[in-house]
Design a protein around this motif. Structure first.
Motif, short mmCIF file in Angstrom:
data_model
loop_
_atom_site.label_atom_id
_atom_site.label_comp_id
_atom_site.label_asym_id
_atom_site.label_seq_id
_atom_site.Cartn_x
_atom_site.Cartn_y
_atom_site.Cartn_z
N ASP A 52 97.92 69.85 16.98
CA ASP A 52 96.82 68.95 17.33
C ASP A 52 95.67 69.03 16.33
OD1 ASP A 52 98.07 67.95 19.58
OD2 ASP A 52 97.21 69.48 20.90
N SER A 53 95.68 70.08 15.51
CA SER A 53 94.63 70.25 14.52
C SER A 53 95.27 70.74 13.22
CB SER A 53 93.60 71.26 15.01
OG SER A 53 92.55 71.38 14.07
N ILE A 54 94.90 70.10 12.12
CA ILE A 54 95.43 70.47 10.81
C ILE A 54 94.26 70.68 9.85
CG2 ILE A 54 96.86 69.74 8.85
CD1 ILE A 54 98.33 67.88 10.79
N GLU A 55 94.31 71.79 9.13
CA GLU A 55 93.32 72.07 8.10
C GLU A 55 93.98 71.85 6.74
OE1 GLU A 55 91.79 76.00 8.70
OE2 GLU A 55 90.59 75.38 10.41
N ILE A 56 93.37 71.01 5.94
CA ILE A 56 93.88 70.71 4.62
C ILE A 56 92.96 71.34 3.59
CG2 ILE A 56 94.43 68.87 2.98
CD1 ILE A 56 94.98 67.06 5.42
N ASN A 57 93.46 72.33 2.87
CA ASN A 57 92.69 73.03 1.86
C ASN A 57 92.78 72.25 0.55
OD1 ASN A 57 91.82 74.70 -0.26
ND2 ASN A 57 92.32 76.54 0.89
N ALA A 74 95.27 57.43 5.92
CA ALA A 74 96.19 57.01 6.99
C ALA A 74 96.37 58.14 8.00
CB ALA A 74 97.53 56.61 6.39
N LEU A 75 96.46 59.36 7.51
CA LEU A 75 96.60 60.52 8.40
C LEU A 75 95.36 60.67 9.28
CD1 LEU A 75 98.23 63.13 9.13
CD2 LEU A 75 96.81 64.28 7.41
N LYS A 76 94.18 60.55 8.70
CA LYS A 76 92.93 60.67 9.47
C LYS A 76 92.85 59.58 10.53
CE LYS A 76 89.41 62.73 8.69
NZ LYS A 76 88.79 63.91 9.30
N LYS A 77 93.20 58.36 10.18
CA LYS A 77 93.12 57.26 11.13
C LYS A 77 94.11 57.45 12.28
CE LYS A 77 91.15 53.76 8.16
NZ LYS A 77 91.26 52.42 7.60
N GLU A 78 95.33 57.87 11.96
CA GLU A 78 96.33 58.10 13.00
C GLU A 78 95.92 59.28 13.87
OE1 GLU A 78 99.38 57.27 15.39
OE2 GLU A 78 98.68 56.04 13.74
N ALA A 79 95.33 60.28 13.28
CA ALA A 79 94.85 61.43 14.05
C ALA A 79 93.80 61.00 15.06
CB ALA A 79 94.28 62.50 13.12
N LYS A 81 93.54 58.10 16.49
CA LYS A 81 94.22 57.36 17.56
C LYS A 81 94.91 58.30 18.54
CE LYS A 81 95.26 53.31 14.73
NZ LYS A 81 96.37 52.58 14.07
N GLN A 82 95.43 59.41 18.04
CA GLN A 82 96.18 60.34 18.88
C GLN A 82 95.34 61.54 19.32
OE1 GLN A 82 100.16 61.31 17.71
NE2 GLN A 82 100.48 59.35 16.72
N GLN A 83 94.05 61.46 19.11
CA GLN A 83 93.11 62.52 19.49
C GLN A 83 93.50 63.86 18.88
OE1 GLN A 83 92.84 62.26 23.78
NE2 GLN A 83 91.46 60.52 23.64
N LYS A 84 93.85 63.81 17.61
CA LYS A 84 94.14 65.02 16.84
C LYS A 84 93.03 65.21 15.82
CE LYS A 84 99.11 65.06 17.47
NZ LYS A 84 100.35 65.57 16.87
N ASN A 85 92.94 66.40 15.26
CA ASN A 85 91.86 66.74 14.36
C ASN A 85 92.41 67.09 12.98
OD1 ASN A 85 89.18 67.31 13.66
ND2 ASN A 85 89.49 69.48 14.05
N ILE A 86 91.92 66.39 11.97
CA ILE A 86 92.29 66.66 10.58
C ILE A 86 91.01 67.03 9.84
CG2 ILE A 86 93.32 65.75 8.46
CD1 ILE A 86 95.25 65.76 10.88
N LEU A 108 87.00 60.31 5.19
CA LEU A 108 87.59 61.64 5.10
C LEU A 108 86.63 62.74 5.56
CD1 LEU A 108 89.46 61.24 1.68
CD2 LEU A 108 90.46 61.29 3.97
N GLU A 109 85.46 62.32 6.03
CA GLU A 109 84.43 63.23 6.53
C GLU A 109 84.02 64.26 5.49
OE1 GLU A 109 85.68 64.79 10.34
OE2 GLU A 109 86.01 62.78 11.14
N LEU A 110 83.73 63.74 4.28
CA LEU A 110 83.31 64.58 3.18
C LEU A 110 81.86 64.35 2.78
CD1 LEU A 110 86.46 64.11 0.91
CD2 LEU A 110 85.93 66.07 2.36
N ASP A 111 81.13 63.59 3.58
CA ASP A 111 79.74 63.26 3.29
C ASP A 111 78.91 64.50 2.99
OD1 ASP A 111 81.02 61.15 4.72
OD2 ASP A 111 79.07 60.23 5.04
N ALA A 112 79.10 65.55 3.74
CA ALA A 112 78.30 66.76 3.60
C ALA A 112 78.54 67.45 2.25
CB ALA A 112 78.62 67.74 4.72
#
Length: 115
Positions: A52-57, A74-79, A81-86, A108-112
């Motif tokens: 349900d949660s994936i960390e990509i280094n 695509a992975l982030k968008k599908e996550a 939809k399926q309430q998963k965390n990338i 990609l939630e890289l703003d920070a």
């Protein structure tokens, strides 16, 4: 590449062949291009199906192309939809720059990480 279709197919056909690379943490290679996207797609698909949660280094990324960034989007968008965390962890400067050039920092939630 339809991640949703691929994940659904994988969930039904991968019960006996669990991939050892399918852990919740994935380390991106130094060079990410369309030539090696199939291998990354398989790793992501397998991990997505199992967790349900994936960390990509992304700390070692020295080069990344548009195709690879599209796969991650695509992975982030599908996550979502399926309430998963990338989560993209420790993105390299090159990863951030490349995502920024394509306007993908927010997706990609890289703003920070952007300067």
């Amino acid at each position: 590449m339809n991640l949703m279709t691929d994940v659904q197919e994988d969930q039904s056909s991968n019960s006996d062949t669990e991939c050892e690379d399918a852990g919740p943490g994935i380390n991106l290679d130094t060079v990410l291009s369309i030539q090696n996207i199939t291998e990354l797609h398989e790793k992501l698909k397998n991990s997505f199906a199992l967790h349900d949660s994936i960390e990509i280094n992304a700390s070692q990324v020295a080069s990344i192309d548009t195709a690879t960034l599209q796969l991650l989007v695509a992975l982030k968008k599908e996550a979502g939809k399926q309430q998963k965390n990338i989560v993209v962890m420790e993105p390299s400067q090159r990863f951030i720059e490349s995502a920024g050039l394509l306007g993908l920092l927010e997706v990609l939630e890289l703003d920070a990480f952007a300067q």
